[in-house]
Design a protein around this motif. Structure first.
Motif, mmCIF file in Angstrom:
data_model
loop_
_atom_site.group_PDB
_atom_site.id
_atom_site.type_symbol
_atom_site.label_atom_id
_atom_site.label_comp_id
_atom_site.label_asym_id
_atom_site.label_seq_id
_atom_site.Cartn_x
_atom_site.Cartn_y
_atom_site.Cartn_z
ATOM 1 N N ARG A 11 0.822 -1.221 0.000
ATOM 2 C CA ARG A 11 0.000 0.000 0.000
ATOM 3 C C ARG A 11 0.853 1.267 0.000
ATOM 4 N NH1 ARG A 11 -2.365 -4.977 1.614
ATOM 5 N NH2 ARG A 11 -4.537 -4.879 0.921
ATOM 6 N N TRP A 14 -0.141 4.461 -2.019
ATOM 7 C CA TRP A 14 -1.189 5.322 -1.477
ATOM 8 C C TRP A 14 -0.604 6.369 -0.531
ATOM 9 C CZ3 TRP A 14 -6.262 5.013 -3.037
ATOM 10 C CH2 TRP A 14 -6.625 3.877 -3.778
ATOM 11 N N TYR A 30 -0.755 9.724 -8.540
ATOM 12 C CA TYR A 30 -2.176 9.577 -8.213
ATOM 13 C C TYR A 30 -2.884 8.676 -9.225
ATOM 14 C CZ TYR A 30 -1.858 13.378 -4.775
ATOM 15 O OH TYR A 30 -1.553 14.145 -3.690
ATOM 16 N N LEU A 33 -3.536 5.000 -8.796
ATOM 17 C CA LEU A 33 -4.483 4.581 -7.767
ATOM 18 C C LEU A 33 -5.890 4.404 -8.334
ATOM 19 C CD1 LEU A 33 -3.337 7.017 -4.921
ATOM 20 C CD2 LEU A 33 -2.432 4.744 -5.490
ATOM 21 N N LEU A 134 -7.809 9.680 -2.193
ATOM 22 C CA LEU A 134 -7.133 8.731 -1.307
ATOM 23 C C LEU A 134 -8.101 7.969 -0.408
ATOM 24 C CD1 LEU A 134 -3.956 10.775 -0.309
ATOM 25 C CD2 LEU A 134 -4.238 9.090 -2.141
ATOM 26 N N HIS A 137 -12.057 3.555 -2.230
ATOM 27 C CA HIS A 137 -11.650 2.161 -2.355
ATOM 28 C C HIS A 137 -12.868 1.319 -2.751
ATOM 29 C CE1 HIS A 137 -8.044 3.532 -0.448
ATOM 30 N NE2 HIS A 137 -8.612 3.698 0.733
ATOM 31 N N ALA A 342 -7.173 -0.159 1.430
ATOM 32 C CA ALA A 342 -6.837 0.121 0.036
ATOM 33 C C ALA A 342 -6.355 -1.140 -0.664
ATOM 34 C CB ALA A 342 -5.757 1.193 -0.033
ATOM 35 N N ARG A 345 -0.968 -1.867 -4.748
ATOM 36 C CA ARG A 345 -0.540 -1.181 -5.968
ATOM 37 C C ARG A 345 0.954 -1.408 -6.206
ATOM 38 N NH1 ARG A 345 -5.188 -0.754 -6.920
ATOM 39 N NH2 ARG A 345 -6.342 1.030 -7.762
#
Length: 354
Positions: A11, A14, A30, A33, A134, A137, A342, A345
């Motif tokens: 994560r 994030w 960004y 995400l 942010l 989710h 989240a 990524r």
């Protein structure tokens, strides 16, 4: 990281978003995400000069079983581009986005670029939706037994009726009851068709160690899954067998989630070009940000929109029901629920072409 807890390293993007000093890289921090199908994160980016970039699809990150024409993957590029544009606007940059500048193939993606983006200093105006980036989710949990407020649903639909996309929706009425049943039947088809279920099984990351090693796909983390994997009761073999106790428990969990839906939203347009799929993704990015603004959670429930043979009957049914002559691009359930962690990524650097 707590013992058997979710992977913290997976994560990190994030937490690191917005910390880049170069404006394109900051916007990209960004964009990675953005929501995307099966969390495949299929984006490759080449920075061009000092004011542009080119976006490509990582062709190894497609979903050939459930997305044979790459429609969903292209929508996932649209979400990326919209979040990129919103992030750039925070720094005052406008974006000129040209989808498929070297041509397109509606049957499959290839090595040609998905989009070219030119950044224009001083031409961007910040959008309040970006503030919710942010906190957004995908939420696969059962939603609260609470109807979605009509004003909140209307606000979400208004925010996502952009890029030539028509947003529709319904609250907890007879249409929602039909959609609960239809979307559950579509989910069941996908989970009980060998090759489409296997696609999800192959992308399952079980436990924090697997998630950290491959921070994409679908994830099962936490003490229960760690112990279950250790004991051999949670495995890909169990997931691949629709008659196993694990598969049956998973079906029960998703049935409960499906039946908890108190509202639905959908997006449609002509669907005749790849650019229309990009537009749908851009609209969907705004939909999920607007939902977060309104205190709502979103779970894509779009299996009935997929184009493999076993889904053909439900594809026709959902289009007859809510298509209104358009190609449906997204169908989601909306509701109130507790926040979730989240999704993993890959680091931004992994998406950059040297």
């Amino acid at each position: 990281m707590a013992a058997n807890g979710p992977s913290r390293s997976a994560r990190a993007p994030w937490r690191e978003a917005g910390k880049e000093t170069e404006f394109r890289r900051r916007a990209l921090s960004y964009a990675i995400l953005a929501p995307n199908p099966h969390n495949r994160q299929p984006w490759l980016v080449r920075l061009d000069g000092d004011d542009a970039l080119t976006l490509y699809c990582d062709l190894d990150r497609r979903l050939p079983a459930t997305d044979p024409y790459d429609r969903q993957i292209v929508i996932g590029h649209g979400t990326f581009l919209e979040l990129l544009a919103l992030a750039a606007a925070e720094d005052g940059y406008g974006t000129e986005i040209t989808p498929f500048p070297d041509g397109e193939d509606m049957t499959t993606l290839d090595k040609r670029p998905v989009a070219r983006v030119k950044f224009i200093a001083g031409a961007g105006e910040p959008n309040p939706l970006f503030a919710h980036t942010l906190a957004r989710h995908t939420n696969r949990q059962a939603f609260e037994a609470r109807d979605v407020e009509a004003d909140a649903l209307a606000a979400v639909l208004s925010s996502s009726s952009v890029q030539g996309v028509t947003a529709g929706g319904c609250g907890n009425d007879a249409l929602a009851a039909h959609l609960r049943n239809l979307t559950w039947r579509a989910h069941s088809v996908e989970m009980t068709t060998d090759y489409t279920n296997q696609e999800s099984v192959d992308l399952m990351r079980i436990g924090a160690k697997e998630v950290a090693a491959n921070p994409d796909g679908l994830f099962l983390e936490g003490p229960v899954f760690a112990l279950g994997k250790l004991a051999g009761v949670i495995s890909r073999e169990q997931m691949a067998d629709p008659n196993s106790s694990m598969s049956q428990q998973g079906m029960t969990m998703f049935h409960d989630a499906a039946m908890s839906a108190r509202a639905f939203a959908w997006l449609g347009n002509s669907g005749t070009t790849r650019a229309s799929q990009i537009a749908a993704g851009r609209a969907y990015m705004r939909l999920v940000l607007a939902a977060e603004r309104e205190g709502l959670k979103v779970h894509p429930w779009s299996q009935s929109l997929q184009e493999y043979p076993e889904m053909a009957g439900l594809y026709r049914e959902v289009h007859d029901l809510i298509g209104n002559g358009q190609r449906l691009q997204m169908l989601v359930r909306l509701g109130y629920a507790k926040p979730v962690i989240a999704a993993p990524r890959w680091p931004m650097e992994t998406h950059l072409i040297a």
